[in-house]
Design a protein around this motif. Structure first.
Motif, mmCIF file in Angstrom:
data_model
loop_
_atom_site.group_PDB
_atom_site.id
_atom_site.type_symbol
_atom_site.label_atom_id
_atom_site.label_comp_id
_atom_site.label_asym_id
_atom_site.label_seq_id
_atom_site.Cartn_x
_atom_site.Cartn_y
_atom_site.Cartn_z
ATOM 1 N N ARG A 21 59.958 -64.801 37.830
ATOM 2 C CA ARG A 21 60.602 -63.484 37.772
ATOM 3 C C ARG A 21 61.023 -63.017 39.158
ATOM 4 N NH1 ARG A 21 56.274 -62.152 34.698
ATOM 5 N NH2 ARG A 21 56.671 -62.296 32.487
ATOM 6 N N LEU A 24 64.098 -65.544 40.205
ATOM 7 C CA LEU A 24 65.248 -65.484 39.300
ATOM 8 C C LEU A 24 65.758 -64.055 39.123
ATOM 9 C CD1 LEU A 24 64.149 -68.111 36.654
ATOM 10 C CD2 LEU A 24 65.761 -68.388 38.547
ATOM 11 N N HIS A 26 66.628 -62.249 41.378
ATOM 12 C CA HIS A 26 67.689 -62.069 42.377
ATOM 13 C C HIS A 26 69.073 -62.361 41.810
ATOM 14 C CE1 HIS A 26 64.331 -61.902 45.136
ATOM 15 N NE2 HIS A 26 65.174 -61.496 46.062
ATOM 16 N N PHE A 27 69.120 -62.868 40.578
ATOM 17 C CA PHE A 27 70.402 -63.128 39.924
ATOM 18 C C PHE A 27 70.710 -61.934 39.030
ATOM 19 C CE2 PHE A 27 72.866 -65.083 36.367
ATOM 20 C CZ PHE A 27 73.997 -65.374 37.113
ATOM 21 N N ALA A 28 71.696 -61.135 39.403
ATOM 22 C CA ALA A 28 72.072 -59.964 38.615
ATOM 23 C C ALA A 28 72.724 -60.415 37.315
ATOM 24 C CB ALA A 28 73.042 -59.088 39.403
ATOM 25 N N THR A 29 72.325 -59.774 36.216
ATOM 26 C CA THR A 29 72.908 -60.102 34.916
ATOM 27 C C THR A 29 73.418 -58.830 34.261
ATOM 28 O OG1 THR A 29 70.818 -59.829 33.723
ATOM 29 C CG2 THR A 29 71.325 -62.035 34.551
ATOM 30 N N GLN A 48 69.580 -59.803 27.965
ATOM 31 C CA GLN A 48 70.284 -59.932 29.238
ATOM 32 C C GLN A 48 70.737 -61.361 29.509
ATOM 33 O OE1 GLN A 48 66.693 -59.029 31.786
ATOM 34 N NE2 GLN A 48 67.631 -60.645 32.989
ATOM 35 N N SER A 49 70.607 -62.233 28.520
ATOM 36 C CA SER A 49 70.949 -63.640 28.742
ATOM 37 C C SER A 49 72.202 -64.065 27.994
ATOM 38 C CB SER A 49 69.768 -64.521 28.330
ATOM 39 O OG SER A 49 69.482 -64.320 26.957
ATOM 40 N N VAL A 51 75.985 -65.387 27.822
ATOM 41 C CA VAL A 51 76.860 -66.162 28.697
ATOM 42 C C VAL A 51 78.018 -66.751 27.889
ATOM 43 C CG1 VAL A 51 75.512 -68.296 28.450
ATOM 44 C CG2 VAL A 51 76.899 -67.968 30.481
ATOM 45 N N TYR A 161 68.828 -56.179 37.866
ATOM 46 C CA TYR A 161 68.624 -56.891 39.122
ATOM 47 C C TYR A 161 67.238 -56.563 39.667
ATOM 48 C CZ TYR A 161 69.264 -58.209 44.042
ATOM 49 O OH TYR A 161 69.117 -58.760 45.280
ATOM 50 N N LYS A 162 66.447 -57.591 39.917
ATOM 51 C CA LYS A 162 65.108 -57.436 40.489
ATOM 52 C C LYS A 162 64.274 -56.398 39.732
ATOM 53 C CE LYS A 162 64.687 -57.750 44.990
ATOM 54 N NZ LYS A 162 64.920 -57.573 46.437
#
Length: 170
Positions: A21, A24, A26-29, A48-49, A51, A161-162
């Motif tokens: 956590r 990962l 650090h990857f904004a979604t 939030q996943s 794509v 994010y974070k």
């Protein structure tokens, strides 16, 4: 733990969920609410996943947790709407993330052409049907075929994010 300088090189078996956590995150979604209607009631959950997978054929993917009590009900309904949330919809996101609650209480929605709930104020709507599911650790990878989609211009996305929600500034 200072997560800005985390270096993980001890192999996958040694990784903890907290470390995953921290890095990962650090990857904004973007954030979405996946909805369906079972003929009696509207159903939905926060995700939030989401794509984009393929343009031809038009496919999208998302990953519900195996512990989700909502996903099996949406799967049964068949027709889905992926509601991409706008930056002002943080409370809506939280509402759909709560298990067992009346997630649609006070929510403005209408049925999309495929019969799934389309949430008012969302940045975009993607109507889809499930094509395939694949077991993936503590989640399921869902591949869905897009039947229709639309977007609203002028709005900004809700981002995660974070561990926090925010918006986008160009």
């Amino acid at each position: 733990m200072n997560t800005d300088n985390v270096v993980l090189d001890s192999g996958p078996a040694a990784l903890t969920p907290a470390e995953l956590r921290a890095v990962l995150g650090h990857f904004a979604t973007g954030v979405a609410v996946i909805t369906a209607h079972d003929g009696t009631r509207p159903l939905g959950f926060t995700c939030q996943s989401v794509v984009s997978v393929s343009l031809d054929p038009p496919l999208v993917s998302f990953c519900p947790a195996k512990t989700s009590t909502s996903w099996p009900l949406l799967r049964e309904a068949g027709a889905l709407c992926i509601n991409i949330l706008a930056d002002h919809q943080g409370e809506l996101c939280r509402q759909f993330a709560v298990s067992g609650a009346d997630k649609f209480a006070g929510v403005d929605w209408q049925l999309a052409a495929n019969g799934a709930p389309l949430l008012a104020g969302a940045l975009a709507h993607i109507e889809a049907t499930v094509e395939f599911e694949h077991e993936a650790g503590d989640h399921t990878i869902v591949l869905a075929r897009i039947g229709a989609l639309r977007a609203t211009e002028g709005a900004a996305p809700l981002l995660f994010y974070k561990g926090a929600f925010g918006g986008f500034a160009a």
